[in-house]
Enzyme design. Structure first.
Site, PDB file in Angstrom:
ATOM      1  CE  LYS A  58     124.968  31.624 226.020  1.00 40.24           C
ATOM      2  NZ  LYS A  58     125.647  31.041 224.857  1.00 40.24           N
ATOM      3  CE1 TYR A 113     110.715  14.760 252.498  1.00 45.27           C
ATOM      4  CE2 TYR A 113     112.169  16.310 251.371  1.00 45.27           C
ATOM      5  CZ  TYR A 113     110.980  16.035 252.031  1.00 45.27           C
ATOM      6  OH  TYR A 113     110.065  17.028 252.223  1.00 45.27           O
TER       7      TYR A 113
HETATM    8  C1  PLP Z   1     127.004  31.270 224.959  1.00 46.98           C
HETATM    9  C2  PLP Z   1     127.825  31.669 223.798  1.00 46.98           C
HETATM   10  C3  PLP Z   1     129.060  32.326 223.968  1.00 46.98           C
HETATM   11  C4  PLP Z   1     129.687  32.527 225.337  1.00 46.98           C
HETATM   12  O1  PLP Z   1     130.268  31.331 225.767  1.00 46.98           O
HETATM   13  P1  PLP Z   1     131.140  31.214 227.101  1.00 46.98           P
HETATM   14  O2  PLP Z   1     131.706  29.856 227.024  1.00 46.98           O
HETATM   15  O3  PLP Z   1     130.194  31.368 228.247  1.00 46.98           O
HETATM   16  O4  PLP Z   1     132.147  32.296 227.051  1.00 46.98           O
HETATM   17  C5  PLP Z   1     129.728  32.769 222.841  1.00 46.98           C
HETATM   18  N1  PLP Z   1     129.212  32.563 221.604  1.00 46.98           N
HETATM   19  C6  PLP Z   1     128.058  31.918 221.404  1.00 46.98           C
HETATM   20  C7  PLP Z   1     127.565  31.721 220.012  1.00 46.98           C
HETATM   21  C8  PLP Z   1     127.328  31.441 222.483  1.00 46.98           C
HETATM   22  O5  PLP Z   1     126.181  30.782 222.269  1.00 46.98           O
END
Ligand code: PLP
Length: 371
Positions: free
Chosen positions: A42, A265
């Site tokens: 993702k 800044y």
């Molecule tokens: C993002 C996600 C993961 C992966 O999580 P990590 O902590 O990055 O390993 C696994 N399961 C679900 C449902 C997620 O949303």
């Protein structure tokens, strides 16, 4: 000279992605969990580049690729990757036709959702594989444990759906061991009660922290994200991971500023000695966190650490290189990677590595290497 023959200049900021390190981390994930893997891709593969990572991982014997939404699923398909795709969160009505048409696997959080998937599949003359989502503590989706027993027979009546798996999610595997142990036990009880491995082809609960800190028990699938990209969410895990991304830029200017001269800044930083200042071509417009100001952040030049001074601006930062007379214009600068762990930057920016990775903007060119 004709304008066409002039080579394009190199990028100001880029992210090197080491694919060998990714494979090593995948191996580490496999042996930590001892089960099949769903690589979580993702948010553009946590900022590493969705299509490139999906294409590369398609040869790595994954059970699934996990994505957040149909847009990401579509991009993986359009990249020519045919690994099964799993949608990690609840779907809403306007997404479901495309999901059924493509045979992506959703997880089911409500009877309405299931019924709509079923009637779309009926209309398209298809059978859709789905997973039953159980909420064992995350509070973001799924049926709460007590509903599952009544819901499953109703789902079974939907002839165009096939309940191919059951999953849940861990909210605090890296923060609360006692709660997480109870969660594993609760999930296993539910799965057993509903028919166990005979009933469900895929049983999954763990993210990276769950894989690194707990035994998988009844689960035969795990969903690693962060650990594939080389960061452990468990500070005391002994599983060795390799950093995959190195965020880099270049020194664009080096010069001396006199004592008492403001930098950046707000002039919050004022030199207390004649100071050699390197200006570096990266800023918050590239995803380098503005929050690092005043937090003791460092960058690395030729493997040596130098302090960030003054506020991070949109496109440039300033670094005190008084103690590094060898630093010159054009030098490569590591913002995070092998010398400066991304977790260190995340901590100093008061956030988490997940957010640093996903915050790297499109302006930063991703370069893939098999070193
Ligand atoms: C993002 C996600 C993961 C992966 O999580 P990590 O902590 O990055 O390993 C696994 N399961 C679900 C449902 C997620 O949303």
């Amino acid at each position: 000279m004709a304008i066409q023959s002039i080579k394009a200049s190199p990028p100001r900021a880029w992210a090197e992605v080491n694919l060998n390190a990714l494979v090593a981390n995948l191996q580490a994930a496999r042996s930590a969990a001892g089960c099949a893997l769903m690589a979580v891709l993702k948010a553009g593969a946590y900022g590493h580049g969705l299509e490139e990572m999906a294409r590369f991982l398609s040869t790595q014997d994954l059970a699934f690729m996990g994505v957040a939404n149909v847009g990401e699923a579509r991009r993986i398909r359009n990249a020519g990757v045919d690994t099964p795709i799993y949608l990690l969160g609840a779907t809403w009505a306007a997404e479901r036709e495309e999901i059924v048409a493509n045979g992506w696997t959703p997880c089911i959080s409500s009877l309405d959702e299931a019924q709509q998937f079923n009637s779309i599949a009926d209309r398209m003359d298809k059978r859709l594989k789905v997973h039953l989502a159980v909420d064992t503590g995350m509070g973001r989706g799924g049926f709460v444990a007590a509903q599952c027993r009544e819901v499953l027979p109703l789902l079974d009546q939907l002839g165009h759906l096939e309940i191919d798996g059951i999953g849940s999610h861990l909210p605090s595997a890296d923060e609360d061991e006692a709660f997480t142990r109870r969660q594993f036990a609760t999930f296993e009880d539910i799965v057993h009660e509903l028919g166990g491995r005979e009933r469900f082809r895929w049983i999954h609960l763990s993210n990276s922290a769950g894989m690194l800190g707990y035994r998988q028990g009844l689960c035969n699938l795990a969903r690693p994200g962060l650990m594939l990209y080389g960061v452990s969410p468990m500070p005391h895990s002994d599983v060795f991971l390799q950093h995959v991304m190195t965020l880099k830029s270049r020194v664009t200017l080096v010069r001396w500023l006199p004592e008492g001269h403001g930098v950046s800044y707000g002039r919050q930083f004022v030199t207390t000695r004649p100071t050699r200042v390197a200006t570096v071509g990266i800023g918050y417009g590239d995803g380098y966190p503005r929050h690092l100001n005043g937090m003791g952040a460092e960058v690395a030049i030729s493997g040596r650490r130098f302090p960030l001074i003054g506020r991070v601006t949109m496109d440039q930062i300033m670094v005190d290189v008084t103690d590094g007379p060898q630093v010159v214009e054009g030098d490569e600068v590591e913002l995070f990677g092998g010398v400066i762990p991304v977790a260190e930057i995340a901590k100093k920016a008061d956030t988490i590595a997940w957010e640093i990775f996903t915050g790297i903007t499109p302006r930063v060119m991703r370069c893939y290497m098999e070193a």
